[in-house]
Design a protein around this motif. Structure first.
Motif, PDB file in Angstrom:
ATOM      1  N   ILE A   1       2.406  -9.448 -32.729  1.00 48.93           N
ATOM      2  CA  ILE A   1       1.737  -9.456 -32.643  1.00 48.93           C
ATOM      3  C   ILE A   1       0.829  -9.606 -34.150  1.00 48.93           C
ATOM      4  N   ALA A   2       0.115 -10.075 -33.356  1.00 53.28           N
ATOM      5  CA  ALA A   2      -0.670 -10.538 -35.347  1.00 53.28           C
ATOM      6  C   ALA A   2      -1.663  -9.803 -35.554  1.00 53.28           C
ATOM      7  N   ALA A   3      -1.889  -8.624 -35.302  1.00 55.46           N
ATOM      8  CA  ALA A   3      -2.852  -7.394 -35.753  1.00 55.46           C
ATOM      9  C   ALA A   3      -2.207  -6.949 -36.639  1.00 55.46           C
ATOM     10  N   PRO A   4      -1.301  -7.058 -37.665  1.00 57.35           N
ATOM     11  CA  PRO A   4      -0.175  -6.286 -38.716  1.00 57.35           C
ATOM     12  C   PRO A   4      -0.704  -7.746 -39.928  1.00 57.35           C
ATOM     13  N   TYR A   5      -1.380  -8.578 -39.475  1.00 51.20           N
ATOM     14  CA  TYR A   5      -1.904  -9.920 -40.104  1.00 51.20           C
ATOM     15  C   TYR A   5      -3.272  -9.901 -40.369  1.00 51.20           C
ATOM     16  N   ILE A   6      -4.039  -8.998 -39.715  1.00 45.18           N
ATOM     17  CA  ILE A   6      -6.056  -9.979 -39.567  1.00 45.18           C
ATOM     18  C   ILE A   6      -6.285  -8.288 -39.839  1.00 45.18           C
ATOM     19  N   ASP A   7      -7.589  -9.035 -40.229  1.00 43.65           N
ATOM     20  CA  ASP A   7      -8.928  -7.643 -40.274  1.00 43.65           C
ATOM     21  C   ASP A   7      -9.120  -7.088 -39.092  1.00 43.65           C
ATOM     22  N   GLY A   8      -9.337  -5.539 -38.047  1.00 48.87           N
ATOM     23  CA  GLY A   8     -10.409  -5.477 -37.386  1.00 48.87           C
ATOM     24  C   GLY A   8      -9.509  -5.606 -36.004  1.00 48.87           C
ATOM     25  N   HIS A   9     -10.463  -5.173 -35.030  1.00 53.50           N
ATOM     26  CA  HIS A   9      -9.775  -5.053 -33.774  1.00 53.50           C
ATOM     27  C   HIS A   9     -11.152  -6.337 -32.796  1.00 53.50           C
ATOM     28  N   TYR A  10     -11.155  -6.511 -32.126  1.00 51.97           N
ATOM     29  CA  TYR A  10     -12.502  -6.477 -31.116  1.00 51.97           C
ATOM     30  C   TYR A  10     -12.586  -5.142 -29.953  1.00 51.97           C
ATOM     31  N   ASP A  11     -11.566  -4.687 -29.854  1.00 45.90           N
ATOM     32  CA  ASP A  11     -11.680  -3.419 -28.991  1.00 45.90           C
ATOM     33  C   ASP A  11     -10.896  -2.080 -30.164  1.00 45.90           C
ATOM     34  N   ALA A  12     -11.504  -1.259 -30.682  1.00 44.92           N
ATOM     35  CA  ALA A  12     -11.561  -0.512 -31.895  1.00 44.92           C
ATOM     36  C   ALA A  12     -10.747   0.775 -31.260  1.00 44.92           C
ATOM     37  N   LYS A  13     -10.642   1.054 -29.853  1.00 39.88           N
ATOM     38  CA  LYS A  13     -10.458   2.073 -29.387  1.00 39.88           C
ATOM     39  C   LYS A  13      -8.516   1.215 -28.759  1.00 39.88           C
ATOM     40  N   SER A  14      -9.184   0.520 -27.880  1.00 42.39           N
ATOM     41  CA  SER A  14      -8.048   0.448 -27.285  1.00 42.39           C
ATOM     42  C   SER A  14      -7.050  -1.409 -28.030  1.00 42.39           C
ATOM     43  N   GLY A  15      -7.279  -2.144 -28.735  1.00 43.19           N
ATOM     44  CA  GLY A  15      -6.717  -3.109 -28.837  1.00 43.19           C
ATOM     45  C   GLY A  15      -5.105  -2.916 -29.578  1.00 43.19           C
ATOM     46  N   PRO A  16      -4.302  -3.258 -28.991  1.00 38.47           N
ATOM     47  CA  PRO A  16      -2.458  -3.564 -29.192  1.00 38.47           C
ATOM     48  C   PRO A  16      -2.545  -3.317 -30.963  1.00 38.47           C
ATOM     49  N   ARG A  17      -1.405  -1.330 -31.324  1.00 35.07           N
ATOM     50  CA  ARG A  17      -1.019  -2.615 -32.687  1.00 35.07           C
ATOM     51  C   ARG A  17       0.262  -1.352 -32.499  1.00 35.07           C
ATOM     52  N   ILE A  18       0.388  -1.291 -33.884  1.00 34.30           N
ATOM     53  CA  ILE A  18       2.556  -1.381 -33.787  1.00 34.30           C
ATOM     54  C   ILE A  18       2.103  -0.160 -34.829  1.00 34.30           C
ATOM     55  N   GLU A  19       3.344   0.849 -33.736  1.00 36.09           N
ATOM     56  CA  GLU A  19       3.578   2.273 -34.505  1.00 36.09           C
ATOM     57  C   GLU A  19       4.587   1.946 -34.730  1.00 36.09           C
ATOM     58  N   ASP A  20       5.977   2.409 -35.227  1.00 33.91           N
ATOM     59  CA  ASP A  20       6.920   2.855 -35.735  1.00 33.91           C
ATOM     60  C   ASP A  20       7.675   1.608 -34.754  1.00 33.91           C
ATOM     61  N   GLY A  21       7.457   0.639 -35.367  1.00 27.89           N
ATOM     62  CA  GLY A  21       7.287  -0.476 -34.653  1.00 27.89           C
ATOM     63  C   GLY A  21       7.517  -1.067 -32.911  1.00 27.89           C
ATOM     64  N   HIS A  22       6.996  -0.231 -32.380  1.00 22.15           N
ATOM     65  CA  HIS A  22       6.731  -0.307 -30.945  1.00 22.15           C
ATOM     66  C   HIS A  22       5.030  -0.620 -30.592  1.00 22.15           C
ATOM     67  N   ILE A  23       4.599  -1.240 -29.605  1.00 24.10           N
ATOM     68  CA  ILE A  23       3.505  -1.566 -29.204  1.00 24.10           C
ATOM     69  C   ILE A  23       3.370  -0.603 -27.940  1.00 24.10           C
ATOM     70  N   ALA A  24       2.422   0.027 -27.651  1.00 18.32           N
ATOM     71  CA  ALA A  24       2.156   0.926 -26.357  1.00 18.32           C
ATOM     72  C   ALA A  24       1.276  -0.184 -24.697  1.00 18.32           C
ATOM     73  N   VAL A  25       1.698  -0.475 -24.322  1.00 18.86           N
ATOM     74  CA  VAL A  25       0.877  -0.680 -23.202  1.00 18.86           C
ATOM     75  C   VAL A  25      -0.273  -0.376 -23.361  1.00 18.86           C
ATOM     76  N   PRO A  26      -1.432  -0.673 -23.451  1.00 15.69           N
ATOM     77  CA  PRO A  26      -3.022  -0.778 -22.620  1.00 15.69           C
ATOM     78  C   PRO A  26      -3.132   0.316 -21.591  1.00 15.69           C
ATOM     79  N   GLU A  27      -3.211   1.596 -21.743  1.00 14.37           N
ATOM     80  CA  GLU A  27      -3.804   1.702 -20.485  1.00 14.37           C
ATOM     81  C   GLU A  27      -4.942   1.365 -20.012  1.00 14.37           C
ATOM     82  N   GLY A  28      -5.326   1.761 -18.536  1.00 16.39           N
ATOM     83  CA  GLY A  28      -5.936   1.150 -17.874  1.00 16.39           C
ATOM     84  C   GLY A  28      -6.804  -0.255 -16.968  1.00 16.39           C
ATOM     85  N   ASP A  29      -6.955  -0.826 -16.357  1.00 19.27           N
ATOM     86  CA  ASP A  29      -6.925  -1.786 -15.479  1.00 19.27           C
ATOM     87  C   ASP A  29      -7.408  -2.900 -16.466  1.00 19.27           C
ATOM     88  N   GLY A  30      -6.792  -3.612 -15.664  1.00 18.54           N
ATOM     89  CA  GLY A  30      -6.759  -5.155 -16.161  1.00 18.54           C
ATOM     90  C   GLY A  30      -6.059  -5.221 -17.601  1.00 18.54           C
TER      91      GLY A  30
END
Length: 367
Positions: free
Chosen positions: A321-350
């Motif tokens: 995903i491009a997250a490490p290469y760009i500034d900011g998120h559309y969703d400050a709380k749930s936007g996908p992030r990489i932690e320890d080389g992994h990305i948590a599947v976003p919780e919630g519907d849709g």
């Protein structure tokens, strides 16, 4: 539940500490296109498509928005079901899969919200709560590439991709050896990606010179005919990326056996609907693959992560995903992030991501 309105937005994604360099040039910012779909029951679905500039593929941002302006009026009143919407889009416009992908992703987001299920459930069910990511090192000097490889090894990435093809083959060989030494013994998988930047001669030369390094070679040359000619002459497995333009090409490559895996781009194939078919084709032939896109923000990242969570573990090469290469998120709380080389599947519907619509300004057009 039917489509009641479609709005399309434009947004610039700036490259953090740019530019990011690939074999064909430098990237300082990407022009992304967002789709907001509202149903007659009031449910909202979001989608996104973000071509990687005008030279990477036969897709560009203005083209996406033009295609969407042609599609949107004819989709009003269509049932919010992926098959129905895809059939309607194909009847309205030939090709332009990368634009249709934004609508397809928005349909899955809206459908998931309407039945109170995550997109993973609509795609067959999640096999994991987080997906492994991988880091792509751009065109760098040997010293810089080696330093980044050390950093990403410490950060827990399970796979590293190295961009090549802009230097001479001799320099590429030096960089590959330096990176290979840095990750040796770590268990990290190693992909060398020329993004079509090599000739067949250079690909053979580099592969033979790096024979002792466990790695795969991704899309070294431009055409399928070159890949077919290369395969028996390489010392490494061969993955196809940019030539995986549609399901017909995926079926051809998987059936003929001239590739050992794929680097899939969600929007290139046309969205989650065709990507789920490509996933199943690879499962039938035991072919590893990634689930990525060329760039994009939180919506596209979330779609890739949801799909990646449904891929068999032994065939899954990770999600970039491009997250490490760009500034900011559309969703400050749930936007996908990489932690320890992994990305948590976003919780919630849709998709599990609710973008801040105010970031995008007024829509380019709405129906």
């Amino acid at each position: 539940m039917k489509i009641a309105s479609i709005s399309v937005f434009q947004h610039d994604l700036r490259v953090k500490n740019g530019p990011y360099t690939m074999s064909y040039g430098e990237i300082t910012a990407l022009d992304t296109t967002l789709v907001k779909l509202v149903t007659d029951t009031g449910v909202t679905g979001w989608g996104e498509t973000c071509p990687l500039g005008p030279l990477y593929a036969p897709a560009h941002a203005d083209g996406a928005r033009t295609a969407l302006s042609a599609l949107a009026p004819g989709l009003i009143g269509t049932d919010v079901l992926s098959g129905a919407v895809m059939h309607q889009m194909d009847g309205l416009l030939n090709g332009h899969a990368y634009a249709k992908a934004a609508i397809d992703i928005a349909v899955y987001d809206a459908l998931g919200k309407s039945v109170q299920k995550p997109v993973t459930d609509l795609l067959g069910g999640a096999l994991r709560k987080s997906v492994p990511s991988y880091y792509a090192i751009g065109i760098e000097t040997p010293d810089t590439a080696a330093r980044i490889a050390r950093e990403k090894r410490r950060e827990g990435y399970q796979r590293l991709q190295l961009k090549v093809g802009a230097h001479s083959p001799e320099v590429d060989i030096e960089i590959i050896h330096r990176v290979g030494q840095e990750i040796a013994g770590s268990g990290m998988r190693f992909a060398v990606d020329a993004n079509r930047g090599w000739t067949t001669r250079d690909a053979i030369f580099v592969s033979q010179a790096c024979r002792a390094i466990p790695m795969i070679i991704e899309q070294p040359c431009k055409t399928v005919s070159e890949l077919i000619a290369l395969r028996p002459q390489l010392a490494h497995p061969l993955y196809m990326d940019e030539n995986s333009v549609d399901l017909d090409r995926v079926i051809q490559a998987a059936g003929a056996g001239f590739v050992d895996g794929f680097g899939f781009k969600l929007t290139r194939l046309g969205g989650l609907t065709p990507m789920s078919t490509a996933r199943d084709i690879c499962a039938a032939r035991n072919l590893p693959h990634t689930v990525d896109d060329a760039w994009g923000g939180d919506l596209l990242a979330a779609a890739c992560v949801h799909m990646g969570a449904t891929v068999r573990a032994d065939l899954f090469e990770g999600t970039w995903i491009a997250a490490p290469y760009i500034d900011g998120h559309y969703d400050a709380k749930s936007g996908p992030r990489i932690e320890d080389g992994h990305i948590a599947v976003p919780e919630g519907d849709g998709l599990g991501v609710t973008p801040d619509e105010g970031m995008f300004g007024a829509p380019v057009f709405a129906t």
